[in-house]
Design an enzyme around this catalytic site. Structure first.
Site, PDB file in Angstrom:
ATOM      1  N   ASP A   1       1.465   2.580   3.530  1.00 25.73           N
ATOM      2  CA  ASP A   1       0.622   3.766   3.349  1.00 25.73           C
ATOM      3  C   ASP A   1       1.471   5.037   3.395  1.00 25.73           C
ATOM      4  OD1 ASP A   1      -1.677   5.157   2.811  1.00 25.73           O
ATOM      5  OD2 ASP A   1      -2.446   5.121   4.854  1.00 25.73           O
TER       6      ASP A   1
ATOM      7  N   ASN B   1      -5.306   7.405  -5.923  1.00 24.17           N
ATOM      8  CA  ASN B   1      -6.053   8.632  -5.552  1.00 24.17           C
ATOM      9  C   ASN B   1      -5.313   9.898  -5.984  1.00 24.17           C
ATOM     10  OD1 ASN B   1      -4.063   8.182  -3.546  1.00 24.17           O
ATOM     11  ND2 ASN B   1      -5.256   9.243  -1.964  1.00 24.17           N
TER      12      ASN B   1
ATOM     13  N   ALA C   1      -3.682  14.595   5.747  1.00 25.82           N
ATOM     14  CA  ALA C   1      -3.482  13.301   6.408  1.00 25.82           C
ATOM     15  C   ALA C   1      -2.421  12.487   5.689  1.00 25.82           C
ATOM     16  CB  ALA C   1      -4.796  12.526   6.417  1.00 25.82           C
TER      17      ALA C   1
ATOM     18  N   HIS D   1       0.870  -1.199   0.000  1.00 26.36           N
ATOM     19  CA  HIS D   1       0.000   0.000   0.000  1.00 26.36           C
ATOM     20  C   HIS D   1       0.894   1.233   0.000  1.00 26.36           C
ATOM     21  CE1 HIS D   1      -3.823   2.137   1.492  1.00 26.36           C
ATOM     22  NE2 HIS D   1      -2.919   3.079   1.267  1.00 26.36           N
TER      23      HIS D   1
ATOM     24  N   LEU E   1      -4.929   8.974   8.160  1.00 23.67           N
ATOM     25  CA  LEU E   1      -6.249   8.331   8.203  1.00 23.67           C
ATOM     26  C   LEU E   1      -6.140   6.889   7.732  1.00 23.67           C
ATOM     27  CD1 LEU E   1      -8.426  11.265   6.834  1.00 23.67           C
ATOM     28  CD2 LEU E   1      -8.399  10.356   9.173  1.00 23.67           C
TER      29      LEU E   1
ATOM     30  N   LYS F   1      -9.203  -0.289  -5.835  1.00 21.79           N
ATOM     31  CA  LYS F   1      -9.271   0.363  -4.530  1.00 21.79           C
ATOM     32  C   LYS F   1     -10.650   0.971  -4.285  1.00 21.79           C
ATOM     33  CE  LYS F   1      -7.906   2.280  -0.702  1.00 21.79           C
ATOM     34  NZ  LYS F   1      -6.694   2.663  -0.043  1.00 21.79           N
TER      35      LYS F   1
ATOM     36  N   HIS G   1      -4.574  -0.781   5.865  1.00 27.35           N
ATOM     37  CA  HIS G   1      -4.164  -0.043   7.069  1.00 27.35           C
ATOM     38  C   HIS G   1      -5.133  -0.211   8.241  1.00 27.35           C
ATOM     39  CE1 HIS G   1      -6.913   2.760   5.167  1.00 27.35           C
ATOM     40  NE2 HIS G   1      -6.012   3.231   4.339  1.00 27.35           N
TER      41      HIS G   1
ATOM     42  N   HIS H   1     -10.464   0.982   1.836  1.00 32.31           N
ATOM     43  CA  HIS H   1     -10.276   1.969   2.902  1.00 32.31           C
ATOM     44  C   HIS H   1     -11.490   1.833   3.807  1.00 32.31           C
ATOM     45  CE1 HIS H   1      -8.763   5.870   4.618  1.00 32.31           C
ATOM     46  NE2 HIS H   1      -9.961   5.742   5.176  1.00 32.31           N
TER      47      HIS H   1
ATOM     48  N   HIS I   1       1.492   5.414  -1.650  1.00 37.69           N
ATOM     49  CA  HIS I   1       1.114   6.603  -2.434  1.00 37.69           C
ATOM     50  C   HIS I   1       2.377   7.205  -3.040  1.00 37.69           C
ATOM     51  CE1 HIS I   1      -3.002   6.783  -0.778  1.00 37.69           C
ATOM     52  NE2 HIS I   1      -2.428   6.259   0.293  1.00 37.69           N
ATOM     53  N   LEU I   2       2.396   7.316  -4.369  1.00 40.44           N
ATOM     54  CA  LEU I   2       3.560   7.904  -5.041  1.00 40.44           C
ATOM     55  C   LEU I   2       3.272   9.281  -5.626  1.00 40.44           C
ATOM     56  CD1 LEU I   2       5.123   4.879  -6.986  1.00 40.44           C
ATOM     57  CD2 LEU I   2       6.061   6.030  -4.965  1.00 40.44           C
ATOM     58  N   ARG I   3       1.975   9.641  -5.748  1.00 38.57           N
ATOM     59  CA  ARG I   3       1.586  10.921  -6.375  1.00 38.57           C
ATOM     60  C   ARG I   3       2.057  10.987  -7.826  1.00 38.57           C
ATOM     61  NH1 ARG I   3      -1.479  10.931  -1.900  1.00 38.57           N
ATOM     62  NH2 ARG I   3      -0.445  11.775  -0.063  1.00 38.57           N
TER      63      ARG I   3
ATOM     64  N   HIS J   1       3.053  14.454   1.634  1.00 41.35           N
ATOM     65  CA  HIS J   1       2.429  15.761   1.420  1.00 41.35           C
ATOM     66  C   HIS J   1       3.531  16.800   1.577  1.00 41.35           C
ATOM     67  CE1 HIS J   1      -1.826  14.495   1.568  1.00 41.35           C
ATOM     68  NE2 HIS J   1      -1.417  13.583   2.424  1.00 41.35           N
TER      69      HIS J   1
END
Ligand code: DOR
Ligand code: ZN
Length: 345
Positions: free
Chosen positions: A247, A41, A263, A13, A219, A99, A174, A136, A15-17, A251
């Site tokens: 996760d 996302n 978050a 899990h 979150l 997802k 998560h 989620h 996030h790479l953006r 940011h």
């Protein structure tokens, strides 16, 4: 024990953006991990097979020289998802999972699902073709306390979905509560869970007592200490249903240290070192490889990695840069608040 060699881990899990942020954070994952399930996302979200293919190409284009890393792509489930497009993306190997974000649950989840009846046909199709659903697991109802949203989701949404679509393979992403861990343990088939680093080492007091620490805000939110203990017991038990999903969610620092803080914890650089410290303290180093490198591939039906990494305990605590650059911004590296001695080599 001061040294341990394990199969190279995967992150189930992540996030790479996109853009400059992707270029900044990707090397922090490829340094240690062989594969990762890439969260969809983005803004706009990765909804179609074509969008997933384009995003995968952008990730591959941003790879540091010499990196050996496979992004495992996902689609973002909406009430308009086309089951045929999804099935084609899965059959071709383009996507590994789909997802589910309840609409409004977290960062960039506005296009998520409000009425779960409207995705029933897609979920049935996923069960048929063996495509896992990453969930989620939080309700978004305004009258449900933020600390209760995971437990309520299990009863009101997740269990009904799984009963309505038998055979659907589900990863509870998560998990943060003893209820989450217990629900996974009470099911023999088709259910697994990822656990993050921050939820294994922190509770809500760490975030809130003596001042509010925005870099611990994520979150689902950190829960009370007894939940952290339940998660640690699950992660160190050797139970194959639990595996690592960091996760790691970058940011820009200014959006974390803000009046309204975004978050996410950015744990990619030091996740494995913190886990080694934590498993060693729990006298469970022999369970680390299962959690980071074996249980995830088993759930997803993928081969385990052939190469290895070695974690070595050094006398002096390790330090990481406080921030890493990402374009014109910085991302603050997660600091667990206690000394870490395990180096990855
Ligand atoms: O803390 C979080 N950050 N939780 C999520 O579910 C999303 C993530 C993000 O994308 O920043
Ligand atoms: Zn996430």
């Amino acid at each position: 024990m001061t040294q341990i060699t394990i199969r190279r881990p995967d992150d189930w899990h992540l996030h790479l953006r996109d853009g400059a942020m992707l270029a900044g954070v990707l090397p922090e994952t490829t340094r240690h991990f062989a594969r990762a399930i890439i969260m969809p996302n983005l803004v706009p979200p990765v909804v179609t097979g074509a969008q997933a293919a384009a995003y995968r190409d952008r990730i591959l284009a941003a790879m540091p020289d010499g990196a050996d890393f496979t992004p495992l792509m996902t689609l973002y489930l909406t009430e308009d998802t086309d089951p045929n497009d999804l099935a084609a993306a899965h059959a071709s190997g383009l996507i590994t999972a789909v997802k589910l974000y309840p609409a409004g649950a977290t960062t960039n989840s506005a296009s998520g699902v409000s009425n779960f009846e409207n995705v029933r046909a897609v979920l049935d199709r996923m069960a048929e073709i063996g495509c896992p659903l990453c969930v989620h697991g939080e309700v978004t109802d305004a009258d449900i306390d933020i600390f209760d949203r995971e437990a309520v989701f299990i009863d009101r949404v997740l269990d009904p979905i799984r009963r309505a679509t038998p055979g659907l393979r589900v990863v509870m992403e998560h998990i943060t509560t003893s209820q989450g861990a217990d629900y996974v343990k009470s099911n023999d088939k088709d259910l697994g869970a990822t656990i993050t680093v921050q939820h294994l080492v922190l509770d809500r007091n760490d975030m809130l007592v003596g001042g509010m620490r925005p870099h611990y805000y994520c979150l689902p939110i950190l829960k009370r200490g007894s939940h952290r203990e339940a998660l640690l017991a699950a992660a160190t038990s050797g139970d194959k249903r639990f595996f690592l999903g960091t996760d790691s969610a970058p940011h820009p620092t200014h959006k974390k240290e803000a009046e309204c803080c975004s978050a996410g914890c950015f744990t990619a650089p030091n996740a494995l070192s913190i886990l080694a410290e934590t498993f060693a303290a729990a006298d469970a180093l022999n369970k680390l490889e299962g959690f980071t490198s074996l249980h995830g591939p088993a759930f997803y039906g993928l081969p385990v990695n052939q190469d290895t990494i070695t974690l070595t305990r050094q006398a002096e605590p390790i330090t990481w840069p406080a921030t890493i650059p990402a374009g014109s911004e910085t991302v603050t590296v997660f600091d667990p608040g206690f000394p870490i001695h395990w180096n990855v080599t």
